[in-house]
Design a protein around this motif. Structure first.
Motif, PDB file in Angstrom:
ATOM      1  N   TRP A  49     -13.991 -50.635 -60.331  1.00 24.53           N
ATOM      2  CA  TRP A  49     -14.358 -49.959 -58.839  1.00 24.53           C
ATOM      3  C   TRP A  49     -14.079 -51.595 -58.155  1.00 24.53           C
ATOM      4  O   TRP A  49     -13.530 -52.464 -57.326  1.00 24.53           O
ATOM      5  CB  TRP A  49     -16.119 -49.619 -58.492  1.00 24.53           C
ATOM      6  CG  TRP A  49     -15.957 -49.900 -57.281  1.00 24.53           C
ATOM      7  CD1 TRP A  49     -16.438 -50.305 -56.260  1.00 24.53           C
ATOM      8  CD2 TRP A  49     -16.302 -49.001 -56.415  1.00 24.53           C
ATOM      9  NE1 TRP A  49     -16.414 -50.488 -54.488  1.00 24.53           N
ATOM     10  CE2 TRP A  49     -15.923 -48.596 -55.008  1.00 24.53           C
ATOM     11  CE3 TRP A  49     -15.190 -47.197 -56.342  1.00 24.53           C
ATOM     12  CZ2 TRP A  49     -16.159 -47.845 -54.179  1.00 24.53           C
ATOM     13  CZ3 TRP A  49     -15.321 -46.686 -55.775  1.00 24.53           C
ATOM     14  CH2 TRP A  49     -15.840 -46.735 -54.548  1.00 24.53           C
ATOM     15  N   LEU A  50     -15.087 -52.750 -58.689  1.00 21.41           N
ATOM     16  CA  LEU A  50     -14.958 -54.247 -58.364  1.00 21.41           C
ATOM     17  C   LEU A  50     -13.458 -54.580 -58.069  1.00 21.41           C
ATOM     18  O   LEU A  50     -12.957 -55.225 -57.047  1.00 21.41           O
ATOM     19  CB  LEU A  50     -15.586 -55.388 -58.301  1.00 21.41           C
ATOM     20  CG  LEU A  50     -17.269 -55.026 -58.804  1.00 21.41           C
ATOM     21  CD1 LEU A  50     -18.092 -55.834 -59.380  1.00 21.41           C
ATOM     22  CD2 LEU A  50     -17.943 -54.684 -56.951  1.00 21.41           C
ATOM     23  N   GLY A  76     -10.960 -52.592 -55.571  1.00 20.52           N
ATOM     24  CA  GLY A  76     -11.386 -53.332 -54.705  1.00 20.52           C
ATOM     25  C   GLY A  76     -11.281 -55.291 -54.110  1.00 20.52           C
ATOM     26  O   GLY A  76     -10.359 -54.950 -52.761  1.00 20.52           O
ATOM     27  N   ARG A  77     -11.310 -55.494 -54.947  1.00 14.07           N
ATOM     28  CA  ARG A  77     -10.486 -56.990 -55.163  1.00 14.07           C
ATOM     29  C   ARG A  77      -8.462 -56.997 -54.960  1.00 14.07           C
ATOM     30  O   ARG A  77      -8.425 -58.127 -54.159  1.00 14.07           O
ATOM     31  CB  ARG A  77     -10.726 -57.603 -56.362  1.00 14.07           C
ATOM     32  CG  ARG A  77     -10.538 -59.276 -56.088  1.00 14.07           C
ATOM     33  CD  ARG A  77     -11.125 -59.936 -57.556  1.00 14.07           C
ATOM     34  NE  ARG A  77     -10.614 -59.574 -58.701  1.00 14.07           N
ATOM     35  CZ  ARG A  77      -9.537 -59.606 -59.455  1.00 14.07           C
ATOM     36  NH1 ARG A  77      -8.582 -60.484 -59.438  1.00 14.07           N
ATOM     37  NH2 ARG A  77      -9.974 -59.000 -60.583  1.00 14.07           N
ATOM     38  N   GLN A  82      -7.230 -54.774 -53.263  1.00 12.61           N
ATOM     39  CA  GLN A  82      -6.930 -53.913 -51.812  1.00 12.61           C
ATOM     40  C   GLN A  82      -6.461 -52.264 -52.188  1.00 12.61           C
ATOM     41  O   GLN A  82      -5.998 -52.168 -51.879  1.00 12.61           O
ATOM     42  CB  GLN A  82      -6.348 -54.772 -51.246  1.00 12.61           C
ATOM     43  CG  GLN A  82      -7.122 -55.789 -50.656  1.00 12.61           C
ATOM     44  CD  GLN A  82      -8.948 -55.852 -49.450  1.00 12.61           C
ATOM     45  OE1 GLN A  82      -8.918 -54.587 -49.179  1.00 12.61           O
ATOM     46  NE2 GLN A  82      -9.651 -56.344 -50.015  1.00 12.61           N
ATOM     47  N   ILE A 132      -7.771 -49.451 -52.460  1.00  6.23           N
ATOM     48  CA  ILE A 132      -8.942 -48.596 -51.958  1.00  6.23           C
ATOM     49  C   ILE A 132      -8.359 -47.336 -52.539  1.00  6.23           C
ATOM     50  O   ILE A 132      -9.307 -46.259 -52.849  1.00  6.23           O
ATOM     51  CB  ILE A 132      -9.329 -49.027 -50.238  1.00  6.23           C
ATOM     52  CG1 ILE A 132      -9.776 -50.677 -50.137  1.00  6.23           C
ATOM     53  CG2 ILE A 132     -11.081 -47.723 -50.511  1.00  6.23           C
ATOM     54  CD1 ILE A 132     -10.485 -50.937 -51.508  1.00  6.23           C
ATOM     55  N   ARG A 145      -8.081 -46.157 -55.832  1.00  6.12           N
ATOM     56  CA  ARG A 145      -9.583 -46.648 -56.299  1.00  6.12           C
ATOM     57  C   ARG A 145     -10.827 -44.842 -56.103  1.00  6.12           C
ATOM     58  O   ARG A 145     -11.214 -44.383 -56.725  1.00  6.12           O
ATOM     59  CB  ARG A 145     -10.147 -47.056 -55.370  1.00  6.12           C
ATOM     60  CG  ARG A 145     -12.074 -47.552 -56.285  1.00  6.12           C
ATOM     61  CD  ARG A 145     -12.516 -48.856 -55.696  1.00  6.12           C
ATOM     62  NE  ARG A 145     -13.050 -49.110 -54.540  1.00  6.12           N
ATOM     63  CZ  ARG A 145     -13.560 -49.799 -53.797  1.00  6.12           C
ATOM     64  NH1 ARG A 145     -14.018 -50.447 -54.373  1.00  6.12           N
ATOM     65  NH2 ARG A 145     -14.005 -49.445 -51.936  1.00  6.12           N
ATOM     66  N   GLU A 180     -21.645 -52.446 -52.163  1.00  5.96           N
ATOM     67  CA  GLU A 180     -20.607 -52.094 -51.793  1.00  5.96           C
ATOM     68  C   GLU A 180     -21.654 -52.241 -50.339  1.00  5.96           C
ATOM     69  O   GLU A 180     -20.754 -53.324 -49.533  1.00  5.96           O
ATOM     70  CB  GLU A 180     -20.262 -50.882 -51.268  1.00  5.96           C
ATOM     71  CG  GLU A 180     -18.928 -50.260 -51.889  1.00  5.96           C
ATOM     72  CD  GLU A 180     -17.772 -51.478 -51.796  1.00  5.96           C
ATOM     73  OE1 GLU A 180     -17.860 -51.197 -50.472  1.00  5.96           O
ATOM     74  OE2 GLU A 180     -16.739 -51.721 -52.943  1.00  5.96           O
ATOM     75  N   ARG A 224     -21.498 -55.950 -47.023  1.00  6.12           N
ATOM     76  CA  ARG A 224     -21.180 -55.744 -45.822  1.00  6.12           C
ATOM     77  C   ARG A 224     -22.219 -56.028 -45.095  1.00  6.12           C
ATOM     78  O   ARG A 224     -22.077 -56.150 -43.730  1.00  6.12           O
ATOM     79  CB  ARG A 224     -21.466 -54.130 -45.583  1.00  6.12           C
ATOM     80  CG  ARG A 224     -20.201 -53.151 -46.383  1.00  6.12           C
ATOM     81  CD  ARG A 224     -19.649 -51.803 -46.449  1.00  6.12           C
ATOM     82  NE  ARG A 224     -18.567 -51.381 -46.458  1.00  6.12           N
ATOM     83  CZ  ARG A 224     -18.063 -51.314 -47.258  1.00  6.12           C
ATOM     84  NH1 ARG A 224     -18.770 -51.966 -48.345  1.00  6.12           N
ATOM     85  NH2 ARG A 224     -16.048 -50.394 -47.182  1.00  6.12           N
ATOM     86  N   ALA A 267     -18.064 -45.515 -48.270  1.00  8.41           N
ATOM     87  CA  ALA A 267     -17.586 -45.611 -49.164  1.00  8.41           C
ATOM     88  C   ALA A 267     -17.310 -45.159 -51.084  1.00  8.41           C
ATOM     89  O   ALA A 267     -16.800 -45.319 -51.449  1.00  8.41           O
ATOM     90  CB  ALA A 267     -17.832 -47.387 -49.507  1.00  8.41           C
ATOM     91  N   SER A 268     -19.385 -44.819 -51.341  1.00  7.84           N
ATOM     92  CA  SER A 268     -18.961 -44.409 -52.405  1.00  7.84           C
ATOM     93  C   SER A 268     -19.086 -43.205 -52.600  1.00  7.84           C
ATOM     94  O   SER A 268     -19.033 -42.374 -53.376  1.00  7.84           O
ATOM     95  CB  SER A 268     -20.736 -44.806 -52.617  1.00  7.84           C
ATOM     96  OG  SER A 268     -20.921 -45.989 -52.241  1.00  7.84           O
ATOM     97  N   GLN A 270     -23.745 -58.774 -55.237  1.00  6.07           N
ATOM     98  CA  GLN A 270     -23.089 -57.565 -55.140  1.00  6.07           C
ATOM     99  C   GLN A 270     -24.543 -57.209 -56.969  1.00  6.07           C
ATOM    100  O   GLN A 270     -25.484 -56.764 -56.538  1.00  6.07           O
ATOM    101  CB  GLN A 270     -22.070 -57.320 -56.163  1.00  6.07           C
ATOM    102  CG  GLN A 270     -21.212 -57.198 -54.383  1.00  6.07           C
ATOM    103  CD  GLN A 270     -19.828 -57.610 -54.879  1.00  6.07           C
ATOM    104  OE1 GLN A 270     -19.063 -57.710 -55.169  1.00  6.07           O
ATOM    105  NE2 GLN A 270     -19.072 -56.553 -54.072  1.00  6.07           N
TER     106      GLN A 270
END
Length: 510
Positions: free
Chosen positions: A148-149, A152-153, A155, A157, A160, A190, A194, A210-211, A283
């Motif tokens: 997931w990370l 996300g890194r 981008q 999304i 994912r 997340e 944020r 997001a989850s 995180q």
């Protein structure tokens, strides 16, 4: 060794291989509950249906507790039941080790040397106890959060979200609590990403949105718990049990080795909290903190699963260490060498411990050579009200009678809600766990356990063909009507003599 060797691919591969070493020698991983699962797998496979269908009823259901069951169902027809179990269980610490190192890279930008101190947690007490579905799900949850990370890194999304809808269902199928922990990790990460510049509530709302790709298993849980009797849930805020659980994070055989090892981990985390060892990535700190909060709030028994709260602690420590970045100017090579030494010492200790447990199991299981196929076994496994640090792990050895001799044994769990395996025989208390646990005198904290002599007087002899005493020395008077067929130290296998007059039966527990 030169450079940051702990960040290399060869070290990742070596660490994963090293994690497998303790399980290479034993024929069956010597985990407390695992023999009970193996007995269920034999019924599940259906290759002894002519005998076992007389005693057990098995029905596949969609439940959040099927990880190893499904893998064994796929592999056992190809390589055999016990080799399949060994292969799958051996993979769990290997996957956990690889997932922790990958997660550390995603949390800190490079593998932290402090992550090496987390690697022995692949053999934490939940694994030693044999919670194999849960531990498999947690290995996937740690790796899933790293994935997931990573996405996300990059981008990615949308990709994912598309991946984690089925992945969440897979983790839930392995074990519902593993899926819940994956959701907790993702939400915490997340939220931490944020929260800067936003209110806590707004950051929590955005993190929940997001989850959402992980939400579909909620429907599966409603279906799972939609029928049948409600499973037990209780012992909230049992602080004594929680303190014992904290001390048992690395519990195996030798308290003089296990408690100092836990102290090393606690001191590393404490030094991180004080800022002396470095700093926790936000995180990782959020995920570890929420895991500790869940540990404090959860009951000991949740939906029929014991140790529900205590299972979380090893992974709170693991996530914290994976996300601990050394402070500027810290001797990272010395930290890494110390972490590697810690990992090696724990691996050697676990290897020696498992070899001793395996030898003990082999001695006890020699009784099965004298057990006829299809027998009906009433087993009593010697235990005490106060268990020593090194528990014998014999509690579910009677299930090997089912796995290897297609026999009935009275040690399968009675699961409420949606059980896969049921015992339709009218045996009452003597049909299932904990009737196989044998104590010399009544235990104040567990009145359901019958003292040994009383159990031998009360069990329905007409329904069984054999009595198997495992490290349960018994007064000769209690063995009236039993003919010995195998003996070894305090263990023995007896055939029930139908012609002998029976002793008066004691009252069975209500």
């Amino acid at each position: 060794m030169s450079g940051r060797w702990w960040e290399s691919r060869w070290f990742l591969a070596a660490a994963m291989l090293l994690a497998a070493i303790p399980l290479l020698w034993p024929a069956v991983p010597p985990l407390t509950d695992l023999p009970g699962h193996i007995g269920r797998y034999r019924v599940m496979l259906g290759d002894e249906a002519a005998l076992l269908d007389t005693y057990y009823a098995f029905e596949w259901r969609l439940v959040g507790n099927l990880g190893v069951d499904l893998l064994v169902a796929a592999l056992a027809p190809l390589i055999g039941l016990e080799p399949a179990v060994k292969l799958v269980v051996l993979a769990i610490p290997v996957l956990t080790t690889g997932a922790l190192l990958w997660l550390s890279r995603e949390l800190t930008g490079r593998e932290s040397p402090w992550a090496l101190f987390a690697l022995p947690l692949a053999y934490s007490y939940p694994f030693q106890f044999g919670f194999v579905n849960y531990c498999l799900a947690m290995a996937l949850a740690l790796g899933g959060w790293a994935l997931w990370l990573w996405l996300g890194r990059l981008q990615r999304i949308a990709l994912r979200a598309a991946i984690f809808v089925p992945l969440g269902l897979i983790v839930w199928t392995c074990h519902a609590m593993g899926w819940a922990m994956l959701g907790l990790f993702v939400f915490a990460g997340e939220w931490a990403a944020r929260v800067k510049g936003r209110s806590l509530a707004r950051a929590a709302f955005d993190a929940a949105i997001a989850s959402l790709p992980l939400a579909p298993p909620v429907l599966a849980m409603l279906l799972w718990r939609g029928g049948g009797a409600p499973a037990d849930t209780g012992r909230f805020f049992d602080l004594i049990a929680k303190l014992k659980g904290l001390g048992s994070v690395l519990r195996d055989r030798w308290i003089w080795l296990d408690l100092p090892a836990l102290l090393v981990i606690v001191m590393a985390v404490y030094a991180g909290i004080r800022g002396q060892a470095g700093r926790f990535e936000p995180q990782a700190a959020a995920a570890a903190g929420l895991t500790v909060l869940a540990f404090l709030l959860l009951p000991f028994t949740l939906l029929g699963s014991a140790y529900a709260d205590l299972r979380l602690l090893p992974f709170a420590f693991a996530v914290a260490l994976a996300g601990l970045t050394p402070r500027e100017g810290a001797p990272v090579r010395i930290i890494a060498l110390a972490g590697l030494a810690f990992f090696l010492i724990r691996t050697l200790g676990t290897t020696a411990s498992f070899a001793l447990y395996d030898a003990d199991w082999r001695r006890e299981l020699a009784a099965l050579d004298q057990l006829p196929r299809g027998a009906r076994v009433f087993a009593l496994v010697g235990d005490g009200c106060d268990q020593p640090w090194a528990h014998s792990r014999r509690t579910h050895l009677p299930a090997f009678a089912t796995a290897r001799r297609a026999a009935f044994a009275n040690d399968q769990w009675r699961m409420e809600g949606a059980p896969l395996l049921r015992v339709p025989l009218p045996l009452g208390y003597f049909a299932h766990d904990p009737s196989q646990i044998s104590v010399e005198a009544a235990c104040p904290h567990d009145p359901n356990l019958l003292p040994r002599d009383r159990a031998l007087a009360a069990f329905p002899r007409d329904a069984f063909t054999h009595v198997w005493l495992i490290d349960a020395p018994t007064a000769p008077a209690s063995l009236h009507g039993l003919r010995p067929v195998w003996k070894q130290d305090g263990s023995a296998l007896y055939a029930i003599d139908r012609s002998a007059s029976r002793l008066p039966a004691g009252a069975a527990p209500q």
